[in-house]
Design a protein around this motif. Structure first.
Motif, PDB file in Angstrom:
ATOM      1  N   GLY A   1     -27.459  18.582 -64.536  1.00  0.00           N
ATOM      2  CA  GLY A   1     -28.849  18.271 -64.212  1.00  0.00           C
ATOM      3  C   GLY A   1     -28.914  17.884 -62.751  1.00  0.00           C
ATOM      4  O   GLY A   1     -27.997  17.243 -62.236  1.00  0.00           O
ATOM      5  N   PHE A   2     -29.990  18.292 -62.066  1.00  0.00           N
ATOM      6  CA  PHE A   2     -30.140  17.983 -60.644  1.00  0.00           C
ATOM      7  C   PHE A   2     -31.388  17.155 -60.397  1.00  0.00           C
ATOM      8  O   PHE A   2     -32.441  17.432 -60.957  1.00  0.00           O
ATOM      9  CB  PHE A   2     -30.280  19.275 -59.826  1.00  0.00           C
ATOM     10  CG  PHE A   2     -29.070  20.143 -59.836  1.00  0.00           C
ATOM     11  CD1 PHE A   2     -27.997  19.880 -58.998  1.00  0.00           C
ATOM     12  CD2 PHE A   2     -28.985  21.226 -60.696  1.00  0.00           C
ATOM     13  CE1 PHE A   2     -26.879  20.688 -59.006  1.00  0.00           C
ATOM     14  CE2 PHE A   2     -27.869  22.043 -60.716  1.00  0.00           C
ATOM     15  CZ  PHE A   2     -26.815  21.772 -59.871  1.00  0.00           C
ATOM     16  N   VAL A   3     -31.242  16.175 -59.514  1.00  0.00           N
ATOM     17  CA  VAL A   3     -32.404  15.420 -59.042  1.00  0.00           C
ATOM     18  C   VAL A   3     -32.373  15.472 -57.513  1.00  0.00           C
ATOM     19  O   VAL A   3     -31.341  15.171 -56.906  1.00  0.00           O
ATOM     20  CB  VAL A   3     -32.354  13.956 -59.535  1.00  0.00           C
ATOM     21  CG1 VAL A   3     -33.498  13.147 -58.950  1.00  0.00           C
ATOM     22  CG2 VAL A   3     -32.391  13.910 -61.066  1.00  0.00           C
ATOM     23  N   PHE A   4     -33.480  15.887 -56.913  1.00  0.00           N
ATOM     24  CA  PHE A   4     -33.537  16.079 -55.459  1.00  0.00           C
ATOM     25  C   PHE A   4     -34.433  15.038 -54.799  1.00  0.00           C
ATOM     26  O   PHE A   4     -35.243  14.381 -55.455  1.00  0.00           O
ATOM     27  CB  PHE A   4     -34.094  17.477 -55.132  1.00  0.00           C
ATOM     28  CG  PHE A   4     -33.342  18.605 -55.772  1.00  0.00           C
ATOM     29  CD1 PHE A   4     -32.159  19.073 -55.214  1.00  0.00           C
ATOM     30  CD2 PHE A   4     -33.809  19.197 -56.946  1.00  0.00           C
ATOM     31  CE1 PHE A   4     -31.462  20.128 -55.803  1.00  0.00           C
ATOM     32  CE2 PHE A   4     -33.120  20.244 -57.541  1.00  0.00           C
ATOM     33  CZ  PHE A   4     -31.945  20.707 -56.967  1.00  0.00           C
ATOM     34  N   GLN A   5     -34.337  14.961 -53.481  1.00  0.00           N
ATOM     35  CA  GLN A   5     -35.150  14.000 -52.739  1.00  0.00           C
ATOM     36  C   GLN A   5     -36.647  14.263 -52.901  1.00  0.00           C
ATOM     37  O   GLN A   5     -37.438  13.333 -53.066  1.00  0.00           O
ATOM     38  CB  GLN A   5     -34.772  14.075 -51.252  1.00  0.00           C
ATOM     39  CG  GLN A   5     -35.576  13.134 -50.388  1.00  0.00           C
ATOM     40  CD  GLN A   5     -35.043  13.065 -48.973  1.00  0.00           C
ATOM     41  OE1 GLN A   5     -34.074  13.731 -48.612  1.00  0.00           O
ATOM     42  NE2 GLN A   5     -35.675  12.241 -48.163  1.00  0.00           N
ATOM     43  N   PHE A   6     -37.034  15.551 -52.855  1.00  0.00           N
ATOM     44  CA  PHE A   6     -38.469  15.876 -52.862  1.00  0.00           C
ATOM     45  C   PHE A   6     -38.914  16.457 -54.209  1.00  0.00           C
ATOM     46  O   PHE A   6     -39.825  17.280 -54.255  1.00  0.00           O
ATOM     47  CB  PHE A   6     -38.815  16.788 -51.687  1.00  0.00           C
ATOM     48  CG  PHE A   6     -38.605  16.113 -50.361  1.00  0.00           C
ATOM     49  CD1 PHE A   6     -39.398  15.032 -49.980  1.00  0.00           C
ATOM     50  CD2 PHE A   6     -37.584  16.494 -49.515  1.00  0.00           C
ATOM     51  CE1 PHE A   6     -39.204  14.380 -48.776  1.00  0.00           C
ATOM     52  CE2 PHE A   6     -37.390  15.848 -48.295  1.00  0.00           C
ATOM     53  CZ  PHE A   6     -38.192  14.792 -47.921  1.00  0.00           C
ATOM     54  N   TYR A   7     -38.258  16.038 -55.290  1.00  0.00           N
ATOM     55  CA  TYR A   7     -38.672  16.270 -56.675  1.00  0.00           C
ATOM     56  C   TYR A   7     -38.624  17.734 -57.113  1.00  0.00           C
ATOM     57  O   TYR A   7     -38.206  18.022 -58.226  1.00  0.00           O
ATOM     58  CB  TYR A   7     -40.071  15.683 -56.968  1.00  0.00           C
ATOM     59  CG  TYR A   7     -40.422  14.459 -56.134  1.00  0.00           C
ATOM     60  CD1 TYR A   7     -39.529  13.381 -56.041  1.00  0.00           C
ATOM     61  CD2 TYR A   7     -41.606  14.375 -55.418  1.00  0.00           C
ATOM     62  CE1 TYR A   7     -39.822  12.267 -55.269  1.00  0.00           C
ATOM     63  CE2 TYR A   7     -41.913  13.262 -54.644  1.00  0.00           C
ATOM     64  CZ  TYR A   7     -41.010  12.216 -54.568  1.00  0.00           C
ATOM     65  OH  TYR A   7     -41.305  11.137 -53.798  1.00  0.00           O
ATOM     66  N   ASN A   8     -39.112  18.670 -56.273  1.00  0.00           N
ATOM     67  CA  ASN A   8     -39.092  20.096 -56.614  1.00  0.00           C
ATOM     68  C   ASN A   8     -39.742  20.396 -57.967  1.00  0.00           C
ATOM     69  O   ASN A   8     -39.237  21.199 -58.741  1.00  0.00           O
ATOM     70  CB  ASN A   8     -37.658  20.646 -56.619  1.00  0.00           C
ATOM     71  CG  ASN A   8     -37.028  20.628 -55.237  1.00  0.00           C
ATOM     72  OD1 ASN A   8     -37.601  20.048 -54.308  1.00  0.00           O
ATOM     73  ND2 ASN A   8     -35.879  21.246 -55.078  1.00  0.00           N
ATOM     74  N   LEU A   9     -40.866  19.746 -58.233  1.00  0.00           N
ATOM     75  CA  LEU A   9     -41.607  20.045 -59.460  1.00  0.00           C
ATOM     76  C   LEU A   9     -42.494  21.263 -59.244  1.00  0.00           C
ATOM     77  O   LEU A   9     -42.838  21.599 -58.110  1.00  0.00           O
ATOM     78  CB  LEU A   9     -42.481  18.844 -59.847  1.00  0.00           C
ATOM     79  CG  LEU A   9     -41.703  17.557 -60.114  1.00  0.00           C
ATOM     80  CD1 LEU A   9     -42.662  16.397 -60.320  1.00  0.00           C
ATOM     81  CD2 LEU A   9     -40.775  17.721 -61.311  1.00  0.00           C
TER      82      LEU A   9
END
Ligand code: ADP
Ligand code: ADP
Length: 229
Positions: free
Chosen positions: A88-96
């Motif tokens: 699973g990945f979580v990024f700084q700018f959410y990427n929703l």
């Protein structure tokens, strides 16, 4: 119990005349169930290392072992399967996805894997029970990051990789977000690796790795947290 082994991994970028050694024969074992934090100045190779762990980038040399898979010798389809099912990945700018609601963003990820957790349950776990049908633009930064954590967690991944997850948030909101990642680590047993500048995670981490110029300069074990053994 080792989940992943990075064995003398190097990454070299060649841009015309300029060669950048983003990682220099760096080795690290990642233990099953641990919460590992990576610190270091900008450009020290943190994101490169995280991307290699997640099968999003390849090494120039060295081996990347996950369970009985050698990811450094894997082809595209094996890497895609690995990224989809194990990470699973979580990024700084959410990427929703902007035109999907919180629920739909999480549902999309759930549909990729064989045994996802319940979308609603995971959204409740991150405190979004009253925001499930909101679109990203209707949510605060902290709430959008909660959606992105739910999207990563719903896959029940063995490895949860987070690149500056609090980088766009104020300190207190960031602290809550890191607390959620620690909760997933504790309650779901996912191995969590976080690149962050937010020092509040220090006490929750099992280990803190410091990097500089493509090398690991220090590994600090936190004796106040439960050992990952
Ligand atoms: P923290 O905020 O937890 O102190 P940082 O990510 O800011 O951690 O820094 C990580 C490590 O890199 C620290 O040991 C710090 O001394 C060092 N460091 C920070 N900035 C620089 C820099 N510009 N050049 C060299 N080392 C740096
Ligand atoms: P950090 O996450 O610690 O800021 P990075 O892993 O992003 O560091 O970058 C490490 C080094 O590799 C930096 O010098 C950076 O400029 C370089 N680098 C990273 N990605 C690329 C790329 N795609 N092309 C060229 N150089 C890159």
């Amino acid at each position: 119990n080792v989940l992943m082994q990075l064995e003398k991994i190097s990454k070299t970028y060649i841009m015309g005349e300029v060669t950048v050694e983003a990682l220099k024969e760096t080795s690290l074992d990642i233990f099953q169930g641990e919460l590992l934090v990576i610190l270091g100045p900008s450009g020290s190779g943190k994101s490169t290392m995280l991307n290699i762990m997640g099968g999003m980038d390849t090494t120039s040399s060295g081996r990347v072992i996950f369970g009985d898979e050698d990811l450094s010798r894997a082809g595209d389809s094996q890497l895609t399967r690995y990224r989809r099912n194990e990470v699973g990945f979580v990024f700084q700018f959410y990427n929703l996805i902007a035109d999907l609601t919180a629920r739909e963003n999480v549902e999309l990820a759930a549909n990729l894997v064989e045994n996802p957790l319940s979308t609603e349950e995971v959204l409740m776990e991150v405190g979004l029970e009253s925001r499930m049908d909101h679109f990203p633009s209707q949510l605060s930064g902290g709430e959008q990051q909660r959606v992105s954590i739910a999207r990563a967690a719903v896959k029940n991944p063995r490895l949860l990789l987070c690149d500056e997850p609090t980088g766009a948030l104020d300190y207190q909101t960031g602290k809550l977000i890191l607390g959620l990642l620690a909760k997933i680590n504790r309650e779901r047993g996912s191995t969590v690796v976080i690149v962050t500048h937010n020092t509040s995670i220090g006490e929750m981490a099992n280990r803190v790795v410091r990097m500089r110029s493509g090398e690991i300069t220090e590994i600090i074990e936190n004796e106040t947290t439960v050992s990952p053994e």
